[in-house]
Design an enzyme around this catalytic site. Sequence first.
Site, PDB file in Angstrom:
ATOM      1  CD1 TRP A   1       0.807  -0.533   3.030  1.00  0.00           C
ATOM      2  CD2 TRP A   1      -0.705   0.995   3.628  1.00  0.00           C
ATOM      3  NE1 TRP A   1       1.101  -0.149   4.317  1.00  0.00           N
ATOM      4  CE2 TRP A   1       0.193   0.785   4.723  1.00  0.00           C
ATOM      5  CE3 TRP A   1      -1.748   1.905   3.789  1.00  0.00           C
ATOM      6  CZ2 TRP A   1       0.076   1.468   5.921  1.00  0.00           C
ATOM      7  CZ3 TRP A   1      -1.855   2.582   5.005  1.00  0.00           C
ATOM      8  CH2 TRP A   1      -0.960   2.368   6.041  1.00  0.00           C
ATOM      9  CG  ASP A   2       4.781   0.742   1.595  1.00  0.00           C
ATOM     10  OD1 ASP A   2       3.805   0.135   2.073  1.00  0.00           O
ATOM     11  OD2 ASP A   2       5.940   0.616   2.035  1.00  0.00           O
TER      12      ASP A   2
ATOM     13  CD  GLU B   1       2.216  -4.430   9.523  1.00  0.00           C
ATOM     14  OE1 GLU B   1       1.974  -4.792   8.363  1.00  0.00           O
ATOM     15  OE2 GLU B   1       3.352  -4.110   9.922  1.00  0.00           O
TER      16      GLU B   1
ATOM     17  CE  LYS C   1       5.561  -2.083  12.088  1.00  0.00           C
ATOM     18  NZ  LYS C   1       5.408  -3.215  11.155  1.00  0.00           N
ATOM     19  CD  GLN C   2       2.452   1.178  10.391  1.00  0.00           C
ATOM     20  OE1 GLN C   2       3.064   0.148  10.579  1.00  0.00           O
ATOM     21  NE2 GLN C   2       2.231   1.669   9.181  1.00  0.00           N
TER      22      GLN C   2
END
Length: 759
Positions: free
Chosen positions: A362-363, A502, A615-616
Amino acid sequence: MEIKDSINIFEDKIKALKSENEFIIPESLYNEKENLKFESLFALSNSYLGIRGSHEEGTKISLPYFYINGVFDKSETFMRELATLPNPLGIRFYIEKELIGIEDCEILEYLREFDIKNGILWKSLILRDSKGRETKIEGCRFASRKNIHRIGIIYNLTPINYDGIIEVESETDGSIINFADAPRFKVKHTVTLKNEKLSDFAGNYIEVSTRDRNLHIGVGSYIDAFKDGESVLGNRNFNSFGEKSLEFADVKVKAGEKINFVKYIAVYTENDVHKEEIKKYVTKEITDFTEKGFYKEIVDHCLEYSKLWDMADIKIDCDKELNKAIRFNIFHLMSTGSSTNDSINIGAKLLTGEEYGGHTFWDTELFMLPFFSYVFPDIAKNLVRYRFNLLDAAKENAQKNGYKGAQYPWESADDGTEQCPAYTIEPDGSCYRCYVADYEHHVSAAVAYGIYNYTRITGDLEFFYNKGIYILIETARFWASRCEYIEKEDRYEIRKVTGPDEWHEPVDNNVYTNYLARWNLLYVKRKLDELKKDNYSLYSHVLEKTEFSDKEAAKLQAIADKIYLPKMAGRNILEQFEGYFDLKDCIIEKYDENDWPIRPDILKELTVDKTSLIKQADVVMLMYLLENEFSAEEIKDNYHYYEKRTLHGSSLSPAIYSIVGLRTGDKGKAYRYLRRAAFIDLLNLQKNTREGIHAANAGGVWQVIVFGFAGVKTDDKGELIIAPNMPEGWKNLNFKIWHNGKRLSINTYDDNSYKIEEI
């Protein structure tokens, strides 16, 4: 075949091409433990091929990988990955059998400089061998942007205090394997078919094929030596040693006398020409290269990069080191995207390293595509066409998993099948089930969002209505089948799913995923309603081709209306997923010397999935993409809540927090996040630069500058909006974008005014 360089190669002519310091990334001290990091940082790509910044003579610690974009193979591994190909860089100099190399001699002077303005890796050495003989070696290499099948290397060798015979060895190494320093993952993806002279006269040629699909690749090279423009290389000897191709010759030298060694390299694959003609094309490419001359080729190469920078450069009137870091990220990003090939995409590590196998995530859509859409729309078009070309594979993937429509794979290579491994092997040999592909489905919404974003930015309605609309319909169908109706609650839910964070998998009703699924459903319906009104004939054609109906449209609306969006009772805070607020709550309070968050002590007692640490950017990522669906107060409250709980375990995270932080008024922290993102690889902040450059982060850095501090937006009507929010100390920021077919130069100023000029 007669081969000669028609240009008299003088050291000063080549050195005059070197850029000013603001475009130079230096390595001024040799440290073998830093080799792999610099091999990533100094990797050269030209959209067709990529080669890491390893030393030509070879070092003990090295992953000297050579890739061609789109050449994948699986063999014994658990995924199709970029196959490392025969490495043609090898050049070794000997004096009386003693190697003149950085790990074999005393280093008196050492400097490598990565010229990101021109895409050239410069090298300057003075080495002293065991007998006190000192040798100066200066030169450079490049992967041609003018002729993408060519690589060139030149080294000017000067014996400082001795006369004698320099023996030179030109090598192409076909024995290179993927994951060469990881015993559990080592694999050889190619079979050597030919190891022979390039011609009866001279040169090396290796032809290999990938093991799974027998795709042929040919790599050829030729080396020569010049003194004052005249070839002085002695008798040549060619030898093949298994999968290594070696050409040997010698040159008489005198103290203070400079010899120019030039290596010409060319590569073709069966994707370019018929496999029976690969060697012919490689030979002709090298012949043309030598007849044109090294100097002319590198000048043309520099001119091509000048054109790229003329469009892509970002200029900040101060903050020079940050500006250099920003340019570094732009360089690697724009060096990889292809304007001619819609069968390839951009891997998470570009063509600079083997992590993630060169796969597309998806980056591309959310982090890299905006850069290309605004700066290089011809490349952006190939990136979205890649997804359309693999739409049928995405539909097969959905059907295999029990869904309808199109489910794009979490990791995509060349054929659109899922390449994310089902199991992960730890260094100790233990295995555990990897559920990323099973549950991390938001990539399908990202692909749909990428189509929307590309069309909104470029105005390319031809692509949208002939290709993009079909992706949107099929991804909406996927979400409709993925949503589960819960009769007791009278709502639709997405259970057992993983969002961008994740560290918590799987969960029920990840709010990011649910919002993006709803957006996908509603956007398709809106665009079809518009098409029905504006062009009924095309509308009928789309419905006939997709077997879409009014009944199905009503179903999409009904699901969107009742999809569950978890939220904290009585507050603006969205619950990242159902049950998130029940976890052990903890916040980040300490940061290291690089302004990176330090893991709280609670993680010594609990695993991270039992805590609120993430995580993000997850909810904050949602606030970034669907900004118009939330009030300014909601965005601010969610940003501050989740910012304290995000450890930024992914390089995708800092840029998003920078932009959203800026929108909430947290300008100081937004600037700090920009610096973290810009220097992630240059300072090896995540300790994994050795594995390749973080491509998504590079796109994120550009977005922080343009969408964040310059405040650029294109609304749903295609109108350009600019609302600068400049950081303290910046007086002027300049960059260029395309808008409505016009090339614009934009300047923003410290008083948050701006100026637009059409150029």
